[in-house]
Design a protein around this motif. Sequence first.
Motif: not given
Length: 215
Positions: A49-76
């Motif tokens: 939500y920003s400046q009165g506009t709301l966006e709702i999205m549903v992620p794909l596996p193409e979205h989920e895999k990188p974010k999980e992996l990058i999170s693991d990279f940061v922890k490492a």
Amino acid sequence: MTAVIPVAKPVSQMQLAPGSAVTIPDVSWSEFEAILEELGHKRRARVAYSQGTLEIMVPLPEHEKPKELISDFVKALLRFQGKRYEPFGSTTFKKEGIAGVEPDACFYITNYQRMIGRRRLEPDDPPPDLAIQSDVTSKTKLDAYAAIGVPELWVYDSGTLKIYVLRDGIYLVSDDSPLFEDIPIKQIIPTFVERAWQVGNLQALEEFEMAIASK
């Protein structure tokens, strides 16, 4: 002449397919809060939500895999540098009346001790030190993150990582990460995310850990 009667239905009844997003303009802050309450915490959809506009999205596996992996990279990386942290995942962060975001992943590092055991955010809690976004279904709302005051934001999109550093309320693109100054984050993160598509997350993470240990 036929009268047009507007039909209102709860947002929770919207059926969004994976990879889809809907943008709703002219949403007041109170309406945004009500929609968050209606959607609940156990949901697949992400909101921004920003400046009165709301966006709702549903992620794909193409979205989920990188974010999980990058999170693991940061922890490492944090373990490698001996830094303690508290991960806060996709917690909803809000700036009253202005913005609301749900990062794909985020970390408290400087203020990690303060956030230990925190089950719900308090109004005076600081923003996380690092937020991560994987841009596939929609694009990151930089102004929303700036309003909340996240010092460092990573956005991964189509094999490229952009590092945004907050300076005087504005995000500047940086070649280096202030959190990991001695690591070529822009190069190494995309390399091993792409590697994971070939060999799987676990092996990519193991190879990543060996790579940073050798630097």
